[in-house]
Design an enzyme around this catalytic site. Structure first.
Site, short mmCIF file in Angstrom:
data_model
loop_
_atom_site.label_atom_id
_atom_site.label_comp_id
_atom_site.label_asym_id
_atom_site.label_seq_id
_atom_site.Cartn_x
_atom_site.Cartn_y
_atom_site.Cartn_z
N GLY A 5 0.74 -1.25 0.57
CA GLY A 5 0.04 -0.35 0.06
C GLY A 5 1.28 1.36 -0.01
CB SER A 52 -4.96 -0.52 7.48
OG SER A 52 -4.09 -0.86 6.47
CE LYS A 109 -5.87 5.51 13.53
NZ LYS A 109 -5.37 7.22 12.73
CB THR A 160 -10.14 -0.94 5.76
OG1 THR A 160 -8.98 0.85 6.40
CG2 THR A 160 -8.95 -0.91 6.15
N PRO A 161 -12.21 0.63 3.48
CG PRO A 161 -12.73 0.85 0.94
CD PRO A 161 -11.56 0.10 2.01
CB VAL A 209 -1.23 5.00 6.01
CG1 VAL A 209 -0.25 4.61 6.76
CG2 VAL A 209 -2.05 6.36 5.74
CB ALA A 244 -7.08 8.58 18.95
CG ASN A 245 -8.61 9.17 13.78
OD1 ASN A 245 -7.54 9.67 13.90
ND2 ASN A 245 -8.48 8.14 13.26
CB CYS A 294 -8.52 8.80 9.09
SG CYS A 294 -7.85 8.33 8.45
C1 UDX Z 1 -5.44 3.92 4.34
C2 UDX Z 1 -6.53 4.09 4.78
O1 UDX Z 1 -7.39 4.95 4.56
C3 UDX Z 1 -6.43 4.38 6.50
O2 UDX Z 1 -7.62 4.69 7.16
C4 UDX Z 1 -5.33 2.97 6.63
O3 UDX Z 1 -5.23 2.94 7.85
C5 UDX Z 1 -4.72 2.64 5.85
O4 UDX Z 1 -4.83 2.92 4.94
P1 UDX Z 1 -4.04 5.82 2.70
O5 UDX Z 1 -2.82 5.62 2.86
O6 UDX Z 1 -3.79 6.89 3.20
O7 UDX Z 1 -4.43 4.96 4.39
O8 UDX Z 1 -5.40 4.93 1.75
P2 UDX Z 1 -4.77 4.71 0.34
O9 UDX Z 1 -4.27 6.03 -0.58
O10 UDX Z 1 -6.08 5.06 -1.19
O11 UDX Z 1 -3.49 4.27 -0.45
C6 UDX Z 1 -3.93 2.94 0.51
C7 UDX Z 1 -2.79 1.45 -1.20
O12 UDX Z 1 -3.61 0.76 -0.96
C8 UDX Z 1 -3.71 2.22 -2.86
O13 UDX Z 1 -2.63 3.22 -3.27
C9 UDX Z 1 -3.86 1.31 -3.10
O14 UDX Z 1 -3.72 0.76 -4.76
C10 UDX Z 1 -3.10 0.24 -2.32
N1 UDX Z 1 -3.57 -1.95 -2.26
C11 UDX Z 1 -4.60 -2.09 -1.85
C12 UDX Z 1 -2.79 -2.52 -2.77
O15 UDX Z 1 -1.54 -2.50 -3.42
N2 UDX Z 1 -3.26 -3.54 -2.86
C13 UDX Z 1 -4.45 -4.74 -2.36
O16 UDX Z 1 -4.87 -5.03 -2.11
C14 UDX Z 1 -5.55 -3.25 -1.72
C1 UDX Z 2 -6.74 12.49 11.67
C2 UDX Z 2 -5.57 12.49 12.79
O1 UDX Z 2 -5.83 14.17 12.96
C3 UDX Z 2 -4.93 11.80 12.77
O2 UDX Z 2 -4.04 11.45 13.64
C4 UDX Z 2 -5.35 9.51 12.08
O3 UDX Z 2 -3.94 9.24 11.63
C5 UDX Z 2 -5.93 10.44 11.47
O4 UDX Z 2 -7.10 10.82 10.92
P1 UDX Z 2 -6.18 13.89 9.25
O5 UDX Z 2 -7.47 13.45 8.86
O6 UDX Z 2 -4.80 13.74 8.46
O7 UDX Z 2 -6.00 13.03 10.57
O8 UDX Z 2 -6.30 16.22 9.47
P2 UDX Z 2 -6.82 15.96 10.96
O9 UDX Z 2 -5.76 17.51 10.89
O10 UDX Z 2 -6.82 15.39 12.39
O11 UDX Z 2 -7.79 16.72 10.29
C6 UDX Z 2 -9.17 16.54 10.18
C7 UDX Z 2 -10.47 16.89 9.66
O12 UDX Z 2 -10.79 17.84 10.39
C8 UDX Z 2 -10.02 18.71 9.20
O13 UDX Z 2 -11.19 18.69 7.94
C9 UDX Z 2 -9.87 19.36 9.88
O14 UDX Z 2 -9.82 20.90 9.10
C10 UDX Z 2 -10.67 19.46 10.37
N1 UDX Z 2 -10.53 19.81 11.60
C11 UDX Z 2 -9.34 20.18 12.42
C12 UDX Z 2 -11.73 20.62 12.27
O15 UDX Z 2 -12.08 21.47 11.43
N2 UDX Z 2 -10.89 21.54 12.98
C13 UDX Z 2 -10.08 21.63 13.83
O16 UDX Z 2 -9.94 21.98 14.90
C14 UDX Z 2 -9.26 20.28 13.11
#
Ligand code: UDX
Ligand code: UDX
Length: 467
Positions: A10, A132, A221, A93-94, A14, A224-225, A277
């Site tokens: 992946g 993930s 995890k 993990t949609p 992340v 926290a989110n 997330c």
């Molecule tokens: C994702 C999730 O959103 C997050 O909740 C989780 O913690 C980590 O994975 P992210 O890296 O942001 O985070 O996702 P994405 O940018 O969609 O990347 C996942 C990648 O996995 C894609 O590039 C996809 O092509 C790849 N993938 C998916 C594989 O290589 N093999 C598979 O079977 C499925």
């Molecule tokens: C989040 C978590 O922060 C991170 O720890 C986890 O690993 C993945 O999910 P991310 O989604 O990348 O990270 O960004 P984050 O900064 O948390 O913002 C999420 C959303 O909340 C954004 O749309 C942001 O604009 C919004 N937000 C955040 C607010 O509207 N107000 C705030 O005070 C903070």
């Protein structure tokens, strides 16, 4: 056990940045990031670092340093699994779009496919790390697949959730608040935990590396989110009260944030949280609670999403009602499409829903975002399926210049808090717009007093000084 060879499945938001930092900090480990998406891998291998598939401040320098040395991007998943001592699973993990748990539960199909592929290919013992975000007890499912379909190979499963936030990913990875590693109580499990601790200890102090059982780690995890998202929904709920009562949400946030028990972070009112997330993980938590029969717990957390949806809806409703109850045929300019600043990621961005609502009211929308490309914006809208691709193209235009984007528009809506929006020549923008020229600041970043002096009619999220 010293890890010499890591594979990460992946290469997304992340996996890519996380493994780039591991490679940079551990030059003695060969790190190979694999992905089934060949064009994504090609982009990671692009000579031109501005073409990397993920935009994160500082990422290009790290990739530049480590790529070709001990950091590799490949589509050869089998080879990378075979050669690795440790395999990170970082696939998406949609939320499920079908069957039981539709719209709520996490779809673990990719995780299972990864586990089966690891089982099929592996010829030597391996540590498998869940990166993930997963429902609680997924590790035991992975373990079961690996142990039953493997060829006598021993697997240890660890949970090592990632807490990085997009836009600040590199800084978060280099200076994490904590590293969380969940593993088995057995001697082998403890050895696997130690092997991962040793990797992080190359740049993270040991007191910040927590070790727990697997399920605590998985649940931490999600929790926290959920807590972070809850803070945003809480302040957004208060923003509505502020607008009605004449209070200012920034003043309220400051006043409560100075209470050290509450703390000042994550109290910025907005048009609604987005990102891959928050919504997914809360829905997941809600689903898990429901499956355990904990309906009150499920309802409690679901309210965070309900408030977030409402915040987006009321933002677009306010635009329509302020523009004399019709936006039909009127040009409305969006500044920002990404779900937050300093990223090109648009997943679940509030801008998508706000645009969809306004397009349904027959508005013409023009969008300027410093990092999001045109194809992404159309793909986001088309995915909703509210109208045809041709209709979306006809009603929405994408610009690469903010002054062009705002020319002859009736209103500007700020959807993302990009810093550059604050320093525009707002007089120039005003002069090119229809009057009255409206601004709807969904991020509370603009200096409203200055804008009002120019002549704009302003709405700022959470500010009692209404239009
Ligand atoms: C994702 C999730 O959103 C997050 O909740 C989780 O913690 C980590 O994975 P992210 O890296 O942001 O985070 O996702 P994405 O940018 O969609 O990347 C996942 C990648 O996995 C894609 O590039 C996809 O092509 C790849 N993938 C998916 C594989 O290589 N093999 C598979 O079977 C499925
Ligand atoms: C989040 C978590 O922060 C991170 O720890 C986890 O690993 C993945 O999910 P991310 O989604 O990348 O990270 O960004 P984050 O900064 O948390 O913002 C999420 C959303 O909340 C954004 O749309 C942001 O604009 C919004 N937000 C955040 C607010 O509207 N107000 C705030 O005070 C903070």
């Amino acid at each position: 056990m010293t890890i010499k060879n890591i594979c990460c499945i992946g290469a997304g938001y992340v996996g890519g940045p996380t493994m780039a930092v591991v490679a940079q900090k551990c030059p003695y480990i060969t790190v190979t990031i694999v992905d089934i998406n060949a064009s994504r891998i090609a982009a990671w291998n692009n000579e031109d670092l501005s073409k990397l598939p993920v935009f994160e401040p500082g990422l290009d320098n790290i990739v530049d340093e480590a790529r070709g040395r001990n950091l590799f991007f490949s589509t050869d998943v089998d080879k990378a699994i075979d050669e690795a001592d440790m395999i990170f699973i970082s696939v998406n993990t949609p939320t499920k779009t079908y069957g039981k748990g539709k719209g709520m539960a996490a779809d673990l199909k990719y995780i299972e496919l990864c586990a089966r592929q690891i089982a099929k290919v592996s010829k030597s013992n391996k540590i498998v790390v869940e990166k993930s975000t997963l429902p609680v007890r997924t590790a035991s499912a992975i373990k079961s697949i690996l142990n039953h379909t493997g060829n006598g190979v021993q697997f240890q499963i660890l949970s090592n959730p990632e807490f990085l936030a997009e836009g600040t990913a590199i800084d978060d990875l280099l200076n994490p608040d904590r590293i969380l590693i969940g593993g088995d109580d057995s001697i082998e499990g403890q050895k696997a935990i130690q092997a991962l601790v040793d990797i992080y200890a190359n740049w993270v102090s040991k007191d910040k590396i927590l070790t727990t059982n697997v399920w605590s780690s998985e649940l931490s995890k999600l929790t926290a989110n959920a807590f972070l998202a809850q803070r945003v929904s809480s302040i957004n709920a208060i923003s509505q009260l502020c607008e009605k009562s004449g209070a200012d949400v920034n003043e309220v946030a400051k006043a409560i944030g100075m209470d050290s028990r509450i703390g000042s972070k994550f109290l910025k009112a907005s048009v609604g949280f987005g990102g891959s997330c928050f919504q997914k993980d809360i829905l997941n938590l809600v689903y898990i609670a429901k499956t355990y029969g904990l309906n009150e717990v499920a309802d409690y957390w679901e309210q965070v999403i309900i408030m977030n949806d409402y915040q987006k809806q009321r933002f677009s409703d306010n635009i329509v009602s302020t523009l004399y109850n019709t936006v039909s045929g009127k040009k409305i300019t969006f500044f920002g499409w990404a779900f937050k600043k300093d990223t090109n990621d648009t997943r679940e961005s509030a801008a998508i829903k706000v645009a969809d609502n306004l397009l349904s009211e027959q508005a013409n929308i023009s969008v300027y975002d410093p990092k999001v490309v045109e194809e992404r914006i159309y793909a986001d809208l088309d995915y909703l399926g509210t109208r045809s691709e041709n209709e979306n193209k006809a009603l929405l235009t994408v610009h690469n210049n903010p002054y062009e984007a705002s020319k002859e528009s009736h209103a500007i809506a700020v959807l993302t808090e990009w810093d550059e929006f604050k320093t525009y020549d707002w007089q120039k923008i005003y002069d090119s717009m229809y009057k009255p020229a409206f601004i709807f600041d969904g991020r509370g970043i603009l200096d409203i007093q200055t804008l009002e002096k120019i002549g704009f009619v302003c709405y700022k999220i959470g500010s009692g000084a209404k239009i």
